[in-house]
Scaffold this active site. Structure first.
Site, PDB file in Angstrom:
ATOM      1  N   ARG A 240       0.838  -1.196   0.000  1.00 36.07           N
ATOM      2  CA  ARG A 240       0.000   0.000   0.000  1.00 36.07           C
ATOM      3  C   ARG A 240       0.868   1.239   0.000  1.00 36.07           C
ATOM      4  NH1 ARG A 240      -3.609  -2.291  -1.341  1.00 36.07           N
ATOM      5  NH2 ARG A 240      -5.699  -2.519  -0.476  1.00 36.07           N
ATOM      6  N   GLU A 269      -2.389   7.970  -4.202  1.00 33.46           N
ATOM      7  CA  GLU A 269      -2.793   7.450  -5.514  1.00 33.46           C
ATOM      8  C   GLU A 269      -4.118   8.074  -5.946  1.00 33.46           C
ATOM      9  OE1 GLU A 269      -1.296   3.006  -4.604  1.00 33.46           O
ATOM     10  OE2 GLU A 269      -3.289   3.131  -5.468  1.00 33.46           O
ATOM     11  N   HIS A 287      -0.723   0.395  -9.578  1.00 27.74           N
ATOM     12  CA  HIS A 287      -1.473  -0.490  -8.667  1.00 27.74           C
ATOM     13  C   HIS A 287      -2.145  -1.640  -9.426  1.00 27.74           C
ATOM     14  CE1 HIS A 287      -3.595  -0.504  -4.505  1.00 27.74           C
ATOM     15  NE2 HIS A 287      -3.482  -1.729  -4.991  1.00 27.74           N
TER      16      HIS A 287
HETATM   17  C1  8YV Z   1      -6.723  -4.062  -5.525  1.00 30.73           C
HETATM   18  C2  8YV Z   1      -5.188  -4.611  -3.754  1.00 30.73           C
HETATM   19  O1  8YV Z   1      -7.796  -4.578  -4.848  1.00 30.73           O
HETATM   20  O2  8YV Z   1      -6.245  -6.526  -2.966  1.00 30.73           O
HETATM   21  C3  8YV Z   1      -5.703  -5.470  -2.681  1.00 30.73           C
HETATM   22  O3  8YV Z   1      -5.581  -5.091  -1.509  1.00 30.73           O
HETATM   23  O4  8YV Z   1      -4.513  -3.667  -3.505  1.00 30.73           O
HETATM   24  C4  8YV Z   1      -5.515  -4.877  -5.175  1.00 30.73           C
HETATM   25  O5  8YV Z   1      -5.745  -6.195  -5.452  1.00 30.73           O
HETATM   26  C5  8YV Z   1      -7.028  -4.034  -6.942  1.00 30.73           C
HETATM   27  O6  8YV Z   1      -6.032  -3.297  -7.529  1.00 30.73           O
HETATM   28  C6  8YV Z   1      -8.371  -3.421  -7.263  1.00 30.73           C
HETATM   29  O7  8YV Z   1      -8.381  -2.041  -6.989  1.00 30.73           O
END
Ligand code: 8YV
Length: 344
Positions: A240, A269, A287
């Protein structure tokens, strides 16, 4: 007769999502990607019984204040720092994530960034596309050797373990740090050794971050941690934005105190720190670590499983498999709308 409940889906997904939900719900699916203001999000949540949302939907006290019918927020992601779990629980709203189904695709992508940053893939491609390739220099584009170097993993959940298992193919010793130490059998299977955070910083040639963003992990990698790392080291973040202090990282990369970074996530982001954008030794992506067709489909399937289960349908009827706040079910919202399975 009970009115059919509605489910709001905040972003375009896959056709099978609607197919599975339609027998039980009025499906309100957003036709295109949109960024909702907090007020718009609150209005959407006030008008549905279940919501499937993405990470850009930040759901907290204000967003659920008027959501009288809302029973579940199913997050399309394993990380759920976009949800204020305490607020949802207090309101009696269940929350779920998509743990596990993305472990392998995110682990693959961590390696893509690790190798790409080590071998300067992004910068070399930009150079080639800019028409600069006139002759191949024998000593040009030298990168970092990966094989046999030490891999460090900060955050050793299931994604971290999947990254560690891949390291065996590269003959790399693996060190890890985590809130709690893994069972010995898992350590042996991953061939990973538990160390304290300081040692992880000092010893890693490649350091991959796979920990969730919480108030404790914000800026877990800041100027002090970067100063402990080898100047030849490569940092990879597939977890993150906010876990790394991006300004401090950019300074370390610019001043040669760190060799390179592969980053899929950023503070603020979709904005990316200007200093990172200017650096050739930062390999940057938007991402996308979980973005394979199979994984994104599996993530939506898990979200649907959880919504169906909360409303008493499907294989997990009554027991959403990825419930993050079981306590929410005890908070007196109306009981599940248990409906007859439709006859086909
Ligand atoms: C996002 C992610 O969900 O699962 C997570 O925590 O950061 C990614 O898989 C995906 O980019 C959809 O926004």
């Amino acid at each position: 007769m009970t009115q059919q409940p509605s489910v709001w889906i905040s972003r375009p997904t896959f056709p099978e999502v609607t197919v599975r939900l339609e027998p039980y719900f009025r499906v309100l699916a957003e036709p295109r990607e949109a960024k909702f203001t907090p007020a718009e999000l609150a209005a959407k949540l006030a008008d549905c019984d279940a919501a499937i949302v993405g990470l850009k939907e930040r759901v907290g006290v204000a967003e659920v204040a008027g959501a009288r019918r809302l029973r579940i927020v199913a997050n399309l992601g394993v990380g759920y720092d976009n949800l204020d779990l305490a607020a949802l629980t207090a309101a009696g709203i269940a929350a779920s994530n998509t743990a596990d189904v993305l472990n392998e695709s995110v682990a693959d992508y961590a390696w893509a960034l690790l190798l790409g940053a080590a071998r300067r893939v992004g910068a070399a491609e930009r150079w080639l596309r800019a028409g600069q390739w006139r002759a191949t220099e024998f000593k040009g584009w030298l990168g970092a050797e990966v094989r046999g170097r030490t891999l460090g993993i900060l955050g050793m959940g299931r994604i971290g373990q999947a990254i560690a298992r891949r390291a065996q193919g590269f003959g790399m010793p693996v060190l890890y740090h985590n809130r709690s130490r893994l069972p010995e059998t898992t350590e042996r299977e991953c061939r990973a050794r538990f160390v304290d955070k300081g040692m992880l910083m000092r010893e890693s040639d490649f350091l991959v971050l796979v920990l969730p963003l919480t108030s404790q992990t914000r800026h877990a990698i800041g100027a002090a941690e970067l100063a402990q790392m080898k100047p030849t080291a490569v940092l990879v973040n597939v977890a993150r934005g906010g876990i790394v202090d991006d300004a401090a990282l950019a300074a370390a990369l610019r001043e040669g105190r760190l060799a390179a970074a592969g980053l899929d996530v950023f503070e603020g982001e979709p904005n990316v720190h200007q200093d990172l954008l200017a650096l050739d030794n930062a390999l940057l992506s938007p991402h996308i670590a979980s973005a394979t067709t199979e994984t994104r489909r599996a993530m939506t399937a898990v979200a649907v499983d959880n919504v169906l289960a909360l409303f008493g349908h499907g294989a997990h009827a009554g027991h959403p498999p990825n419930l993050l706040n079981p306590e929410a079910l005890a908070v007196g919202r109306a009981p599940f709308l248990t409906r007859e399975e439709p006859t086909r």
